[in-house]
Design an enzyme around this catalytic site. Structure first.
Site, PDB file in Angstrom:
ATOM      1  N   LYS A 169       6.453  -1.068  -6.829  1.00 44.88           N
ATOM      2  CA  LYS A 169       6.998  -0.353  -7.996  1.00 44.88           C
ATOM      3  C   LYS A 169       8.485  -0.705  -8.179  1.00 44.88           C
ATOM      4  O   LYS A 169       8.874  -1.834  -7.898  1.00 44.88           O
ATOM      5  CB  LYS A 169       6.783   1.152  -7.868  1.00 44.88           C
ATOM      6  CG  LYS A 169       5.353   1.510  -7.463  1.00 44.88           C
ATOM      7  CD  LYS A 169       5.055   2.952  -7.645  1.00 44.88           C
ATOM      8  CE  LYS A 169       3.705   3.265  -7.031  1.00 44.88           C
ATOM      9  NZ  LYS A 169       3.144   4.509  -7.508  1.00 44.88           N
ATOM     10  N   HIS A 182      -1.535  -0.329 -14.976  1.00 41.67           N
ATOM     11  CA  HIS A 182      -1.260   0.727 -13.990  1.00 41.67           C
ATOM     12  C   HIS A 182      -1.026   2.038 -14.746  1.00 41.67           C
ATOM     13  O   HIS A 182      -0.434   2.045 -15.828  1.00 41.67           O
ATOM     14  CB  HIS A 182      -0.032   0.350 -13.158  1.00 41.67           C
ATOM     15  CG  HIS A 182       0.156   1.241 -11.967  1.00 41.67           C
ATOM     16  ND1 HIS A 182       0.674   2.517 -12.077  1.00 41.67           N
ATOM     17  CD2 HIS A 182      -0.123   1.057 -10.656  1.00 41.67           C
ATOM     18  CE1 HIS A 182       0.712   3.068 -10.867  1.00 41.67           C
ATOM     19  NE2 HIS A 182       0.233   2.207  -9.982  1.00 41.67           N
ATOM     20  N   GLU A 223      -7.831   3.904  -9.525  1.00 41.02           N
ATOM     21  CA  GLU A 223      -6.736   4.729  -9.027  1.00 41.02           C
ATOM     22  C   GLU A 223      -6.725   6.054  -9.785  1.00 41.02           C
ATOM     23  O   GLU A 223      -6.195   6.122 -10.909  1.00 41.02           O
ATOM     24  CB  GLU A 223      -5.399   4.030  -9.260  1.00 41.02           C
ATOM     25  CG  GLU A 223      -5.267   2.699  -8.572  1.00 41.02           C
ATOM     26  CD  GLU A 223      -3.806   2.336  -8.361  1.00 41.02           C
ATOM     27  OE1 GLU A 223      -3.416   2.147  -7.201  1.00 41.02           O
ATOM     28  OE2 GLU A 223      -3.054   2.283  -9.347  1.00 41.02           O
ATOM     29  N   GLY A 280       0.819   8.685  -5.472  1.00 43.04           N
ATOM     30  CA  GLY A 280       2.126   9.176  -5.043  1.00 43.04           C
ATOM     31  C   GLY A 280       2.168  10.667  -4.747  1.00 43.04           C
ATOM     32  O   GLY A 280       3.246  11.241  -4.606  1.00 43.04           O
TER      33      GLY A 280
HETATM   34  C1  PEP Z   1      -0.004   2.801  -6.797  1.00 42.23           C
HETATM   35  O1  PEP Z   1       1.136   2.818  -7.217  1.00 42.23           O
HETATM   36  O2  PEP Z   1      -0.802   1.995  -7.275  1.00 42.23           O
HETATM   37  C2  PEP Z   1      -0.382   3.734  -5.742  1.00 42.23           C
HETATM   38  C3  PEP Z   1      -1.627   3.806  -5.399  1.00 42.23           C
HETATM   39  O3  PEP Z   1       0.639   4.478  -5.188  1.00 42.23           O
HETATM   40  P1  PEP Z   1       0.536   5.424  -3.868  1.00 42.23           P
HETATM   41  O4  PEP Z   1      -0.160   4.603  -2.804  1.00 42.23           O
HETATM   42  O5  PEP Z   1       1.946   5.729  -3.532  1.00 42.23           O
HETATM   43  O6  PEP Z   1      -0.259   6.615  -4.251  1.00 42.23           O
END
Ligand code: PEP
Length: 255
Positions: free
Chosen positions: A13, A103, A173, A179
Site C-alpha cells: 500500500k 483493490h 478480499e 486491515g
Molecule cells: C490488502 O490490502 O489487500 C489486505 C488484505 O490488507 P490486510 O492484510 O492488512 O488486511
C-alpha cells in the site's frame, strides 16, 4: 483436478520510503535464497507490490531473486494527460510483472467500478502484466446475505475477454476483513472461493487453472488453515507484508 501453484503476494500500500523499502525487499530475498539453498527450488510464487515510487529499486534489489514485483494499480491507458497516474507500460518498464487492479481501497477512495477495473486488467494484459483482480463484499452486503451475489457480479464485470489462467489472478478480499484483524471464517472463505471458481468456469475455458487468492488480515497465525483450503491458491497480504519475518512466516505455511 488442475494443480495450481500457490502465490503469496504482499501489498505494501502507501508504505515504504526508499531505504526501508529496499531493506525489506533485501530481507525477503535473503530468506528466499537461504530456503532455496537448504531445500531446493520454492514450490510457490512470491510477489511484492511496493508503491510505484519503489518499483524499479525493488526490482533491482530482487534481480537475482525468485521474488517478483508488481504494481498496486494502473491506468486504463498506456500514456497521456492523466496527472498523477501510472500506466501498465510504466510498471512493466520499472520491472513489474504483475499489477493489482480493483483493490477495494481503489474502489472506495477513487470510485472505481467494475467497468474500469475490467479495462485496467485489459491494459495490464496488453503490456504483458498479470492482473490481480480484487473482488469482495462489504460488511453490510454480507449481513444482508448478498456476499456471493456481489462477488459474482464483480467477477463477471471485472474480467476482460482475453483473461486466462496465465494472465489473471483473482483475489477475494472481503472489505470488512482488510486491515481490521477480522478474518472470514474458513467455511465462508471456502464457500466464496467455490463460488468464484464456478463463476470463472462460466467465463473462461481454463478456469480450473486460475489462481484465486484470499486476502483480509492474513497473518502468520491464521494463514495455514486458510491456505490448505482446496480452492484457495495463496494470499494477498497487506499489513503483515511490511514485516519480513511475518511475510515469510505466511509463505512458510505453504512451503
Ligand atoms: C490488502 O490490502 O489487500 C489486505 C488484505 O490488507 P490486510 O492484510 O492488512 O488486511
Amino acid at each position: 483436478m488442475t494443480e495450481r501453484r500457490l502465490l503469496i503476494a504482499g501489498n505494501w500500500k502507501m508504505h515504504g520510503l526508499h531505504r526501508e523499502g529496499v531493506a525489506l525487499a533485501a530481507a525477503l530475498a535473503e530468506k528466499a535464497a537461504s530456503h532455496q539453498s537448504a531445500h531446493g527450488p520454492l514450490h510457490l510464487d512470491l510477489l511484492i507490490c511496493p508503491p510505484a515510487t519503489l518499483s524499479r529499486e525493488v526490482s533491482e534489489t530482487l534481480a537475482e531473486s525468485v521474488i517478483s514485483v508488481g504494481g498496486q494499480d494502473c491506468h486504463t491507458l498506456e500514456r497521456g494527460a492523466h496527472t498523477g497516474d501510472v500506466s501498465a507500460a510504466m510498471l512493466k518498464d520499472a520491472g513489474c510483472s504483475y499489477v493489482i487492479v480493483g483493490h477495494s481501497e481503489r474502489r472506495a477512495d477513487h470510485g472505481e467500478n467494475n467497468d474500469q477495473v475490467k479495462i485496467k486488467a485489459a491494459a495490464a494484459h496488453a503490456c504483458g502484466l498479470t492482473a490481480i483482480i480484487c473482488i469482495g463484499e462489504t460488511r453490510e452486503q454480507r449481513d444482508r446475505g448478498e456476499a456471493m451475489a456481489i462477488v459474482g457480479s464483480q467477477l463477471a464485470g471485472s474480467l476482460p475477454d482475453e483473461a486466462n489462467a496465465s494472465n489473471t489472478v483473482i483475489a477475494y478480499e472481503p472489505v470488512w476483513a482488510i486491515g481490521t484483524g477480522l478474518v472470514a471464517t474458513v467455511a465462508d472463505v471456502a464457500e466464496i472461493h467455490a463460488g468464484v471458481r464456478a463463476g470463472l468456469a462460466k467465463a473462461l475455458s481454463d478456469a480450473d487453472a486460475v489462481r484465486v487468492l484470499y486476502g483480509g488480515s492474513v497473518k502468520p497465525d491464521n494463514a495455514a488453515e486458510l491456505m490448505e483450503l482446496e480452492d484457495v491458491d495463496g494470499a494477498l497480504v497487506g499489513g503483515a507484508s511490511l514485516d519480513a519475518d511475518d511475510f515469510w512466516a505466511i509463505a512458510a505455511t505453504c512451503l
